[in-house]
Motif scaffolding. Structure first.
Motif, PDB file in Angstrom:
ATOM      1  N   ILE A 227       0.843  -1.197   0.000  1.00 24.60           N
ATOM      2  CA  ILE A 227       0.000   0.000   0.000  1.00 24.60           C
ATOM      3  C   ILE A 227       0.876   1.245   0.000  1.00 24.60           C
ATOM      4  O   ILE A 227       1.826   1.368   0.773  1.00 24.60           O
ATOM      5  N   SER A 228       0.548   2.182  -0.863  1.00 26.82           N
ATOM      6  CA  SER A 228       1.311   3.411  -1.021  1.00 26.82           C
ATOM      7  C   SER A 228       1.232   4.281   0.229  1.00 26.82           C
ATOM      8  O   SER A 228       0.214   4.287   0.940  1.00 26.82           O
ATOM      9  N   GLU A 229       2.309   5.033   0.494  1.00 28.26           N
ATOM     10  CA  GLU A 229       2.344   5.947   1.637  1.00 28.26           C
ATOM     11  C   GLU A 229       1.303   7.052   1.500  1.00 28.26           C
ATOM     12  O   GLU A 229       0.937   7.688   2.494  1.00 28.26           O
ATOM     13  N   THR A 230       0.834   7.309   0.270  1.00 29.99           N
ATOM     14  CA  THR A 230      -0.140   8.378   0.058  1.00 29.99           C
ATOM     15  C   THR A 230      -1.574   7.915   0.275  1.00 29.99           C
ATOM     16  O   THR A 230      -2.493   8.735   0.286  1.00 29.99           O
ATOM     17  N   PRO A 232      -4.824   6.586   2.363  1.00 31.60           N
ATOM     18  CA  PRO A 232      -5.288   6.760   3.746  1.00 31.60           C
ATOM     19  C   PRO A 232      -5.065   5.542   4.628  1.00 31.60           C
ATOM     20  O   PRO A 232      -4.969   5.664   5.846  1.00 31.60           O
ATOM     21  N   ASP A 233      -4.971   4.356   4.031  1.00 31.60           N
ATOM     22  CA  ASP A 233      -4.777   3.129   4.822  1.00 31.60           C
ATOM     23  C   ASP A 233      -3.348   2.602   4.717  1.00 31.60           C
ATOM     24  O   ASP A 233      -3.105   1.397   4.819  1.00 31.60           O
ATOM     25  N   SER A 302      -2.717  -1.475  -3.828  1.00 28.48           N
ATOM     26  CA  SER A 302      -1.737  -0.460  -3.438  1.00 28.48           C
ATOM     27  C   SER A 302      -2.380   0.786  -2.841  1.00 28.48           C
ATOM     28  O   SER A 302      -1.732   1.822  -2.710  1.00 28.48           O
ATOM     29  N   GLY A 303      -3.659   0.692  -2.457  1.00 31.20           N
ATOM     30  CA  GLY A 303      -4.298   1.803  -1.768  1.00 31.20           C
ATOM     31  C   GLY A 303      -5.489   2.364  -2.535  1.00 31.20           C
ATOM     32  O   GLY A 303      -5.900   1.831  -3.564  1.00 31.20           O
ATOM     33  N   TYR A 304      -6.042   3.438  -1.998  1.00 29.20           N
ATOM     34  CA  TYR A 304      -7.211   4.052  -2.640  1.00 29.20           C
ATOM     35  C   TYR A 304      -7.158   5.566  -2.502  1.00 29.20           C
ATOM     36  O   TYR A 304      -6.389   6.114  -1.702  1.00 29.20           O
TER      37      TYR A 304
END
Length: 356
Positions: A227-230, A232-233, A302-304
């Motif tokens: 999951i990307s650092e940008t 929210p999770d 990788s995130g949302y």
């Protein structure tokens, strides 16, 4: 106007108890990064028969029903009215925040409303299973006299937690209440942690010194996340044998093997949820490439983002990132050893030539 004693929730017997009761063994978990937040959990033994819905109400503001079900690996359609037997241990997830005093506590709750005949000791002992002490509850609520609380007063309950790494690894810290007959090696084996790490983390010098009700910090291994650092999770932590819903409950992530495994995330079948983006080559979320070993890749969550509408992102990553990284480091170390051996052999040959 009611009398002063009518307003006080704590009865005379409980008042005496507060003067003489020693603090329980609830631990203040050290946090070295003030302001950090993460997921944490406690192993809560329910005092009386209850339901999952009632537990969510008891730990209000910190735990939702989907989070509770995921932490206990229960089907997502489990009814809130599903029964829980008395004394059963339920894993309660919550958000942890590291304070400026280097102590971790649950963020924003739970909130407990004082009932008639309540006392701070009874609340910490009977309701929250000694995961907090009554002095900790008093301190969290700026109560100068723990013998004076009002019926209807709202109390913040500071559950113990931390967000620190352990041995350079990201973990989920789990507050565990020692049961009768427990020993450190058995607890370590139960949760898949190193026994020496468990002793060191809890500053235990004598493994035989455990006491029933003592609160231990158990660092649960979590699966590797892409999951990307940008997102929210970005600090989503999922231990073995649990799952978590994320991306507004549109993605389900689970960890089913060990802390070296890539976090397994799949879309939730809900018509309000958008389809996740595909990876290069049109691979769908969770689909692997045809490679083998460390050349094998997978289309991972990788995130949302949710600027105008929910968008679920993916990335093509090694199917077993941590293992391959370890393998690469091992190969480098082996290569370095071979280089050193070659140098030694070369110098040995030179010495022999000189003697000849």
């Amino acid at each position: 106007m009611p009398s002063l004693f009518a307003r006080l929730a704590v009865p005379a017997a409980a008042t005496l108890l507060l003067f003489f009761a020693a603090p329980t063994s609830a631990a203040n978990f050290t946090c070295t990064t003030p302001g950090a937040t993460c997921q944490s959990a406690i192993g809560y033994a329910v005092p009386n028969a209850t339901t999952y819905g009632e537990l969510v109400a008891r730990f209000n503001t910190t735990t939702t029903l989907p989070e509770l079900l995921g932490a206990n690996n229960l089907p997502a359609d489990t009814s809130p009215s599903a029964p829980i037997a008395a004394k059963a241990t339920v894993r309660i997830p919550f958000r942890c925040r590291c304070g400026s005093n280097n102590v971790g506590q649950s963020a924003d709750g739970p909130i407990y409303v004082v009932q008639p005949q309540d006392g701070l000791y009874a609340i910490s002992h009977n309701v929250f299973d000694d995961f907090v002490t009554y002095p900790e509850v008093a301190a969290a609520n700026n109560i100068t006299d723990p013998n004076r609380i009002d019926v209807g007063q709202k109390l913040t309950i500071p559950l113990p937690c931390t967000c620190d790494q352990v041995g350079g690894a990201t973990v989920m810290h789990f507050a565990y209440s020692v049961a009768k007959g427990d020993d450190t090696s058995g607890i370590a084996a139960k949760f898949g942690v190193n026994a020496d790490t468990l002793l060191s983390l809890n500053k235990i010098t004598d493994p035989k010194s455990l006491k029933q009700g003592q609160i231990l910090d158990v660092p649960l291994p979590v699966c590797y996340s892409s999951i990307s650092e940008t997102s929210p999770d970005h600090n989503l932590l999922v231990p073995n044998g649990t799952y978590a819903l994320t991306a507004q409950d549109c993605i389900k992530c689970s960890c089913s093997a060990n802390n070296y495994q890539q976090l397994n995330c799949t879309p939730v079948q809900d018509r309000r949820c958008p389809a996740p983006q595909t990876c290069d080559g049109g691979l769908k979320l969770g689909s692997p490439t045809n490679g083998t070993g460390c050349d094998s890749k997978i289309c991972a969550y990788s995130g949302y983002s949710n600027t105008t509408s929910l968008s679920i992102h993916t990335a093509l990553v090694p199917a077993n990132q941590t293992q391959c990284q370890k393998g690469g480091a091992a190969r480098s170390e082996v290569a370095g050893s071979m280089w050193r051996m070659s140098v030694i052999s070369f110098h040995t040959v030179l010495i022999l030539i000189c003697f000849l």
